[in-house]
Design a protein around this motif. Sequence first.
Motif, PDB file in Angstrom:
ATOM      1  N   ARG A 114       4.115  -7.473  14.570  1.00 39.73           N
ATOM      2  CA  ARG A 114       5.149  -7.407  15.609  1.00 39.73           C
ATOM      3  C   ARG A 114       6.040  -8.648  15.608  1.00 39.73           C
ATOM      4  O   ARG A 114       7.195  -8.582  16.015  1.00 39.73           O
ATOM      5  CB  ARG A 114       4.538  -7.191  16.987  1.00 39.73           C
ATOM      6  CG  ARG A 114       3.987  -5.798  17.150  1.00 39.73           C
ATOM      7  CD  ARG A 114       5.117  -4.792  17.212  1.00 39.73           C
ATOM      8  NE  ARG A 114       4.583  -3.437  17.113  1.00 39.73           N
ATOM      9  CZ  ARG A 114       5.161  -2.464  16.460  1.00 39.73           C
ATOM     10  NH1 ARG A 114       6.295  -2.660  15.855  1.00 39.73           N
ATOM     11  NH2 ARG A 114       4.627  -1.277  16.405  1.00 39.73           N
ATOM     12  N   GLN A 115       5.528  -9.782  15.182  1.00 37.62           N
ATOM     13  CA  GLN A 115       6.369 -10.970  15.066  1.00 37.62           C
ATOM     14  C   GLN A 115       7.345 -10.822  13.904  1.00 37.62           C
ATOM     15  O   GLN A 115       8.461 -11.320  13.965  1.00 37.62           O
ATOM     16  CB  GLN A 115       5.507 -12.211  14.844  1.00 37.62           C
ATOM     17  CG  GLN A 115       4.655 -12.585  16.031  1.00 37.62           C
ATOM     18  CD  GLN A 115       3.716 -13.709  15.681  1.00 37.62           C
ATOM     19  OE1 GLN A 115       2.787 -13.527  14.914  1.00 37.62           O
ATOM     20  NE2 GLN A 115       3.985 -14.886  16.220  1.00 37.62           N
TER      21      GLN A 115
ATOM     22  N   ASN B   6       9.679  -5.483  18.105  1.00 37.02           N
ATOM     23  CA  ASN B   6       9.192  -4.341  18.884  1.00 37.02           C
ATOM     24  C   ASN B   6      10.381  -3.780  19.661  1.00 37.02           C
ATOM     25  O   ASN B   6      10.776  -4.319  20.691  1.00 37.02           O
ATOM     26  CB  ASN B   6       8.081  -4.774  19.829  1.00 37.02           C
ATOM     27  CG  ASN B   6       7.433  -3.607  20.533  1.00 37.02           C
ATOM     28  OD1 ASN B   6       8.020  -2.543  20.673  1.00 37.02           O
ATOM     29  ND2 ASN B   6       6.213  -3.806  20.997  1.00 37.02           N
ATOM     30  N   LYS B   7      10.968  -2.702  19.140  1.00 39.39           N
ATOM     31  CA  LYS B   7      12.155  -2.119  19.764  1.00 39.39           C
ATOM     32  C   LYS B   7      11.896  -1.653  21.187  1.00 39.39           C
ATOM     33  O   LYS B   7      12.757  -1.749  22.043  1.00 39.39           O
ATOM     34  CB  LYS B   7      12.671  -0.957  18.919  1.00 39.39           C
ATOM     35  CG  LYS B   7      13.270  -1.393  17.618  1.00 39.39           C
ATOM     36  CD  LYS B   7      13.787  -0.206  16.834  1.00 39.39           C
ATOM     37  CE  LYS B   7      14.297  -0.657  15.482  1.00 39.39           C
ATOM     38  NZ  LYS B   7      14.782   0.474  14.679  1.00 39.39           N
ATOM     39  N   GLN B   8      10.694  -1.134  21.463  1.00 36.89           N
ATOM     40  CA  GLN B   8      10.380  -0.638  22.808  1.00 36.89           C
ATOM     41  C   GLN B   8      10.423  -1.750  23.843  1.00 36.89           C
ATOM     42  O   GLN B   8      10.768  -1.522  24.991  1.00 36.89           O
ATOM     43  CB  GLN B   8       9.018   0.034  22.813  1.00 36.89           C
ATOM     44  CG  GLN B   8       8.986   1.308  22.004  1.00 36.89           C
ATOM     45  CD  GLN B   8       7.595   1.902  21.937  1.00 36.89           C
ATOM     46  OE1 GLN B   8       6.600   1.233  22.194  1.00 36.89           O
ATOM     47  NE2 GLN B   8       7.520   3.177  21.580  1.00 36.89           N
ATOM     48  N   LYS B   9      10.060  -2.952  23.450  1.00 35.94           N
ATOM     49  CA  LYS B   9      10.082  -4.089  24.370  1.00 35.94           C
ATOM     50  C   LYS B   9      11.340  -4.927  24.220  1.00 35.94           C
ATOM     51  O   LYS B   9      11.482  -5.957  24.876  1.00 35.94           O
ATOM     52  CB  LYS B   9       8.858  -4.973  24.133  1.00 35.94           C
ATOM     53  CG  LYS B   9       7.557  -4.307  24.515  1.00 35.94           C
ATOM     54  CD  LYS B   9       6.400  -5.255  24.358  1.00 35.94           C
ATOM     55  CE  LYS B   9       5.102  -4.605  24.794  1.00 35.94           C
ATOM     56  NZ  LYS B   9       3.966  -5.538  24.683  1.00 35.94           N
ATOM     57  N   GLY B  10      12.248  -4.515  23.314  1.00 35.87           N
ATOM     58  CA  GLY B  10      13.487  -5.256  23.102  1.00 35.87           C
ATOM     59  C   GLY B  10      13.286  -6.567  22.365  1.00 35.87           C
ATOM     60  O   GLY B  10      14.115  -7.468  22.479  1.00 35.87           O
ATOM     61  N   GLU B  11      12.218  -6.675  21.618  1.00 30.47           N
ATOM     62  CA  GLU B  11      11.931  -7.909  20.876  1.00 30.47           C
ATOM     63  C   GLU B  11      12.440  -7.773  19.442  1.00 30.47           C
ATOM     64  O   GLU B  11      12.116  -6.822  18.751  1.00 30.47           O
ATOM     65  CB  GLU B  11      10.426  -8.173  20.854  1.00 30.47           C
ATOM     66  CG  GLU B  11       9.842  -8.382  22.224  1.00 30.47           C
ATOM     67  CD  GLU B  11       8.325  -8.420  22.218  1.00 30.47           C
ATOM     68  OE1 GLU B  11       7.711  -8.181  21.165  1.00 30.47           O
ATOM     69  OE2 GLU B  11       7.753  -8.678  23.283  1.00 30.47           O
ATOM     70  N   GLN B  12      13.241  -8.733  19.027  1.00 29.95           N
ATOM     71  CA  GLN B  12      13.779  -8.724  17.677  1.00 29.95           C
ATOM     72  C   GLN B  12      12.848  -9.486  16.748  1.00 29.95           C
ATOM     73  O   GLN B  12      12.329 -10.537  17.104  1.00 29.95           O
ATOM     74  CB  GLN B  12      15.161  -9.357  17.656  1.00 29.95           C
ATOM     75  CG  GLN B  12      15.844  -9.247  16.315  1.00 29.95           C
ATOM     76  CD  GLN B  12      17.244  -9.827  16.354  1.00 29.95           C
ATOM     77  OE1 GLN B  12      17.629 -10.476  17.318  1.00 29.95           O
ATOM     78  NE2 GLN B  12      18.000  -9.610  15.306  1.00 29.95           N
TER      79      GLN B  12
END
Length: 75
Positions: free
Chosen positions: A13-14, A18-24
Amino acid sequence: MNKIPESGFLRLRQIIGNKQKGEQGFFPVSASTWWKGVKEGRYPQPCRSLGQRITAWRAEDIRALIESASAGGNN
């Protein structure tokens, strides 16, 4: 986006975000694309010595992948 550490390990995930959490992530592809690339040898193999249920990649390998992709290499 966070900076890739000089050494150490990164979880999936790093790397991909994670698109669902808006993390690029550092290398924004889907998880299925990532695992297909690992299987085909386009992306680095994970380091499995961290534990039985822990999958992580060396920060140095991810940095090299990003540099290769930004220099016009295959990703």
